[in-house]
Design an enzyme around this catalytic site. Structure first.
Site, mmCIF file in Angstrom:
data_model
loop_
_atom_site.group_PDB
_atom_site.id
_atom_site.type_symbol
_atom_site.label_atom_id
_atom_site.label_comp_id
_atom_site.label_asym_id
_atom_site.label_seq_id
_atom_site.Cartn_x
_atom_site.Cartn_y
_atom_site.Cartn_z
ATOM 1 N N GLY A 470 0.931 -1.333 -0.061
ATOM 2 C CA GLY A 470 -0.023 0.002 -0.100
ATOM 3 C C GLY A 470 1.052 1.343 0.009
ATOM 4 O O GLY A 470 0.289 2.340 -0.170
ATOM 5 N N THR A 471 2.090 1.179 -0.129
ATOM 6 C CA THR A 471 3.227 2.240 0.353
ATOM 7 C C THR A 471 3.350 2.787 -1.024
ATOM 8 O O THR A 471 3.657 3.894 -1.272
ATOM 9 C CB THR A 471 4.419 1.581 0.840
ATOM 10 O OG1 THR A 471 5.018 0.572 0.143
ATOM 11 C CG2 THR A 471 4.226 1.355 2.164
ATOM 12 N N ARG A 636 17.080 10.394 -2.187
ATOM 13 C CA ARG A 636 16.277 10.888 -3.195
ATOM 14 C C ARG A 636 14.840 10.414 -3.249
ATOM 15 O O ARG A 636 14.532 9.233 -3.128
ATOM 16 C CB ARG A 636 16.742 10.650 -4.569
ATOM 17 C CG ARG A 636 16.288 11.407 -5.496
ATOM 18 C CD ARG A 636 17.288 11.026 -6.826
ATOM 19 N NE ARG A 636 16.837 11.945 -8.075
ATOM 20 C CZ ARG A 636 17.506 11.698 -9.114
ATOM 21 N NH1 ARG A 636 18.351 10.638 -9.271
ATOM 22 N NH2 ARG A 636 17.123 12.648 -10.189
ATOM 23 N N GLU A 714 9.121 4.177 7.479
ATOM 24 C CA GLU A 714 9.311 4.264 8.804
ATOM 25 C C GLU A 714 9.714 5.208 9.560
ATOM 26 O O GLU A 714 9.281 5.793 10.726
ATOM 27 C CB GLU A 714 10.028 2.833 9.141
ATOM 28 C CG GLU A 714 9.262 1.578 9.159
ATOM 29 C CD GLU A 714 10.118 0.543 8.968
ATOM 30 O OE1 GLU A 714 10.088 -0.435 9.992
ATOM 31 O OE2 GLU A 714 10.664 0.238 7.884
#
Lengths: 748, 334
Positions: A470-471, A636, A714
């Protein structure tokens, strides 16, 4: 013939790294057509429901399944005596197969945590299976469970990082902070419940799984089932998030597979919300003593971080609270230790930012207390203790910009307007508190393989055996391949979530994005070389030397030509009468450095700062987080839109960690996690989300990969809770060292 | 969850008649009316309620809000919470009710939930909702899990040694301050019950929560005409900003004339085993000049009988602040 100007514009448009494109899987998700694990249905599929134990310690005295077996639609009731054999995952220290709960289900009749599965009903419908599960009668010889929340050391603590003489330096330090901080057990509550749909074809299993690591899942589940890995295929196309809870297999996985094999029918099992609090991991309770010694001008001379966390009876889950402590600040004397206390709780597991997130609550809260004691601005205190090298490893950092995170954050937040006295700032009739904290998280890569196929119909397919939790991994991959080949990401089909694909990284530790880059670049290079070769066989470049040709912007051209004078690759393939060409790439990771298995050459970490404003209304004891600013030094950023989404989501989660989340194990009632639902386990709502600002410093970390990209899943959570606790102190004068910060802590 | 019979009567009398043969209309009733279902379906999934028959009220003509000729409002049992909260008469004359409704649940739940369903909303006590735990309300004689367990959210007013479960509704608190009347019909006749007599204290029989008997169907609720010049408001305090049950709430209605309070109605939520009317607070406010000290004194009076548990002692101070602040806000605008 395009003008020079439009040529430039075209080139810029083709640079897709750093472009905030919308998620490529967004339309599937908002239209309900993305297939999540529990959406898989097969002809003849049965439904399985586990029977959880209603005690946390004791033994099964009797298990009566007779009534359940006679109920309508019931196909089987499995338990220890009829499920067949499960094996344990081979113990190892090389991260080759990972599982947190080592004991397979039904291995013995001993109950060690509340909710431990004791039986499994399988029926034609979910309702029938549930009714049958309710009808299984279990009698227990119950013992008093140990679910205490005050931890005491069981054995000699394990010494982690150590340098100088921390005890002696602390004893002689003119300024000292010595406090204990507690973070509670927290339960992962992704909206998508854990689920398995198992299909058995007589030889092989196909397991549709909610997993953040299809490859590890394949290895661990096959080991537990005692079958070769090639006989287990894991599919996980879309995940409704996991937050670490879906990294490793849990007991329901092999139960579902075994039921499908025994009944020779597809079987679906969805772990319900209550069971999510019992059997699929949680962040353990941590209790951390921090001792800081400093000079009167705020230089750290000693840091000690001694942490305990609870684990389950059979597993040694070490949260690793001092993960960030050794390298965050300059300090000549340091010692960190950890210990595990075994309780009658389910096995803990990684939750977003394991170790560092609870650890930084303790360390950064102590730094805030030190700042107050010294009467030094908390930003200034961090600046004074910044370090150029990782003193724990005695190595330079690949790229560290914590100082800039501090100064940029302070400037953007208007930190200079802060008046340090408690309760001294007001806005719209409310007391305002400002707090801040620093943050850090590992920056590593895992092993990765990827394949890119360039097709004569003009499309591109990239395949990698990783998964998108889902990231935004689908989107990242489309952008990486687009950048590497100079092709619009719209044309790139990303295929993930199947263990039959080339082995990709797990989605954990914020490592997936960085891990993909080298393999994708190599695969792109090899695939484009094959197009160059095909070009020499037919078409305008027929007979030319491969060495004279180049692939750029999706076209083959001579080195002395501009790309726009070249031929689109699909035309090259068509001319050569080739359907497609493909290239594969692979790269070795360096995560074993972080685990201490291999020796690093540089210290590789992300950094950040959190600045927080809370409002406080003492007349009604109402505390709200009103504003946050997060500055991230995370390499980046491939996609600022999905990147910002990661950080904002983490901040909202951090508000929950600081103020709400807390799993209550009821020591008076069988050790049950009693608030096992989303009404009683309080998480942030949209209304709790503050006004959030996110700044990415965007310094490429090219030691990690050619794009300089790190992971950012995180780092956004690290530092939120201590920054809120710091702001709460500034507003109220109450120093809360045990999370969550509750109304009763602040009533006075 | 067990199988059940589902009926959908077309008129009130047949609905009431169909329910009359039940042994009880209280916890464990074998025949249940279903309206929005936002409480009952949950409890059926949890096996806390196991009715043999559901009588669906959704087709009954009880969905209107009417202004009464003598002043006051008649609210049909099936009026959805969101419709009631946004009704012009409620917004204008009974803002406390609109605010209370909108502070509860989520938009989706308010669209389903009904007036009578909300009146009969069950406690959120964790021990009540878990059939493996002791609970005198669910299973009389099994003990109270909350008293020596997780009781932070539990009641501090109206408790007994057998039950400390909180009435979770926000709407009921506003209706209590508004002195609503609940109208009930059964197969034989109709009757009306003032809201403050509708709910029972747990005492020795926490399984009995209301005066309802088998076959009793709530048809509507009436509100008296608003007091002239009355200002009302609902203040709800909770851990997070939305979608959570109250730790403490206050519904207040006041009129101020010549700088004196000449009418005050006070009800508290999140702290009582029933929606908690505080006549002690009302008496403390009667005739006084509005001031923070007087409000605090009223709050002290309201909480005098409070009996905290091991984890919810803070609710006493929190409720006092809640009521004091609500009175301050109501009189500021008065």
């Amino acid at each position: 013939m395009p003008t020079a100007q439009s040529e430039t514009a075209e080139n810029q448009a083709l640079s897709v790294i750093g472009r905030p494109i919308p998620r490529v899987d967004g339309p599937l998700k908002v239209s309900g057509t993305a297939t999540y694990t529990s959406d898989h249905n097969f002809p003849g599929m049965l439904y399985a429901v586990p029977v959880p134990s209603t005690i946390a310690k004791g033994t099964i005295a009797a298990l009566d399944t007779s009534a359940a077996e006679k109920m309508p639609g019931v196909r089987a009731v499995f338990h220890r005596e009829n499920i067949g054999r499960f094996f344990r995952v081979p113990p190892n220290d090389d991260f080759s197969i990972v599982i947190d709960e080592n004991r397979p289900p039904f291995e013995d009749d001993t109950i060690r945590y509340y909710g431990q599965y004791v039986a499994l009903t399988v029926a034609d419908t979910l309702e029938q299976a549930q009714a049958a599960a309710d009808a299984v009668k279990v009698t227990y010889d119950e013992e008093t469970p140990d679910v205490r929340t005050k931890l005491t050391q069981e054995q000699e603590p394990k010494v982690g990082s150590q340098r100088g003489d921390a005890t002696a330096a602390f004893n002689t330090a003119p300024i000292k902070v010595d406090q204990t901080y507690v973070t509670p057990a927290e339960t992962h509550n992704p909206i998508e419940l854990h689920a398995t749909v198992a299909v058995w074809d007589g030889t092989r299993f196909t397991l549709y799984e909610t997993t953040q690591s299809i490859k590890n899942h394949q290895l661990a589940v096959s080991a537990m089932l005692g079958v070769p890995p090639e006989n287990v295929r894991i599919v996980s196309r879309f995940l409704g998030s996991g937050f670490g809870g879906k990294l490793w297999p849990w007991t329901h996985d092999v139960l579902t597979a075994a039921a499908a094999r025994a009944l020779n029918r597809p079987v679906k099992l969805v772990v319900d919300r209550k069971m999510m609090f019992q059997t699929v991991g949680h962040r353990p309770l941590t209790q951390q003593r921090i001792r800081l010694g400093a000079t009167t001008n705020g230089k750290l001379v000693s840091t000690q971080h001694d942490s305990l966390n609870h684990s389950s009876i059979l597993d040694d889950y070490d949260e690793g609270c001092a993960e960030a402590t050794p390298h965050l600040y300059r300090c000549p004397n340091l010692r960190v230790t950890s210990g595990v206390v075994h309780l009658n709780v389910g096995t803990p597991t990684s939750m977003r930012g394991p170790g560092a997130v609870p650890g930084l609550f303790a360390l950064e809260s102590a730094m805030d207390e030190l700042a107050v004691k010294l009467n030094i601005d908390p930003v200034e205190l961090r600046l004074r203790n910044d370090t150029e090298i990782d003193e724990a490893l005695n190595l330079p950092f690949t790229s560290r910009h914590l100082k800039e995170c501090l100064t940029v954050g302070a400037e953007k937040f208007d930190w200079h307007q802060r008046t340090p006295a408690v309760g001294s700032m007001k806005k719209d009739g409310l007391i305002v508190g400002w707090g801040m904290a620093a943050a850090t998280w590992i920056a590593n890569r895992l092993d990765c393989e990827a394949t890119i196929e360039l097709k004569a119909d003009g499309s591109v397919r990239v395949a990698c055996g990783t998964q998108d939790i889902g990231t935004g991994t689908y989107t990242m991959l489309a952008q990486m391949v687009g950048e590497a080949l100079g092709i619009d990401p719209d044309k790139i089909q990303v295929v993930l979530g199947d263990s039959a694909l080339p082995t990709g990284p797990l989605s954990g530790g914020s490592m997936a994005t960085a891990s993909l880059v080298p393999a994708v670049l190599e695969a792109a290079k090899k695939a484009s070389e094959k197009v160059q070769f095909a070009a020499t066989a037919a078409g305008p470049f027929s007979g030319q030397s491969v060495a004279n040709l180049i692939f750029s912007n999706g076209r083959i051209h001579r080195k002395d030509q501009s790309p726009s004078d070249g031929v689109p690759y699909e035309q090259v393939l068509q001319a050569a009468k080739v359907s497609s060409v493909s290239g594969s790439g692979s790269s070795k990771g360096d995560f074993t450095d972080a685990l201490g298995i291999t020796k690093p050459k540089l210290s590789s970490h992300s950094f950040g700062t959190q600045f927080v404003e809370v409002t406080w209304q003492p007349e009604i004891a109402r505390l709200r987080v009103s504003r946050t600013l997060t500055v991230i030094d995370g390499g980046r950023i491939i996609n600022p839109r999905t990147g910002r989404n990661q950080i904002e989501g983490a901040v909202v989660m951090g508000v929950g960690m600081a103020l709400f989340e807390h799993t209550i194990y009821d020591d008076q009632h069988h050790g049950a996690p009693i608030n096992s639902n989303l009404a009683d386990y309080v998480v942030s709502t949209h209304a709790d989300a503050p006004a959030m600002d996110v700044v990415f410093l965007d310094y490429p970390d090219t030691h990690l990969n050619a794009f300089g990209a790190r992971g950012i899943g995180e780092i956004g959570l690290a530092g939120v809770a201590p920054a809120i606790a710091s702001a709460v102190y500034h507003a109220t004068g109450v120093r809360v060292r045990e999370l969550p910060i509750r109304i009763e802590d602040l009533l006075g | 969850m067990q199988t059940f019979e589902f009926t959908r009567p077309s008129d009130v009398t047949s609905a009431a008649t169909a329910a009359a043969s039940a042994k009880t209309a209280q916890q464990g009733a074998e025949i249940r009316f279903i309206a929005g279902g936002t409480t009952l379906i949950d409890l059926m999934k949890l096996n806390v309620e196991q009715p043999h028959m559901l009588i669906d009220l959704n087709r009954l003509p009880l969905g209107d809000v009417e202004t009464l000729p003598e002043g006051g409002l008649k609210i049909g049992a099936m009026v959805r919470n969101s419709d009631l909260a946004h009704h012009p008469a409620v917004l204008r004359y009974y803002p406390v009710l609109s605010q209370a409704l909108l502070s509860g649940a989520s938009a989706q739940l308010r669209n389903k939930a009904t007036t009578s369903g909300n009146l009969l909303q069950r406690t959120r006590c964790m021990y009540f909702r878990d059939t493996t735990m002791p609970c005198n309300k669910r299973e009389p004689g099994s003990g109270c899990g909350a008293i020596n367990g997780a009781n932070r959210m539990m009641a501090i007013l109206g408790t007994s040694e057998h039950c400390i479960a909180t009435n979770p509704s926000d709407m009921n608190v506003a209706l209590t301050a508004l002195e609503a009347t609940i109208h009930i019909q059964n197969a034989q006749d109709t009757r009306s019950v003032p809201i403050n007599e509708f709910y029972l204290l747990p005492g020795h029989t926490p399984q009995r929560e209301t005066v309802l008997e088998p076959g009793d169907l709530i048809t509507h609720v009436t509100l008296p005409a608003p007091a002239a010049g009355a200002k009302s408001l609902y203040l709800k305090l909770r851990d997070r900003a939305s979608y959570e049950f109250a730790l403490a709430s206050a519904a207040v209605i006041v009129t101020v004339e010549n700088n004196r309070i000449n009418y005050a109605r006070v009800a508290l939520g999140g702290v009582g085993t029933k929606p908690w009317r505080s006549q002690e607070a009302e008496q403390a406010l009667a005739g006084v000049t509005p001031s923070e000290d007087r409000f605090r004194a009223a709050a002290e009076a309201a909480l005098q009988g409070a009996r905290p548990q091991s984890q919810n002692g803070f609710k006493i101070e929190l409720t006092k602040r809640c009521l004091t602040h609500a009175l301050k806000l109501a009189t500021q605008t008065a």
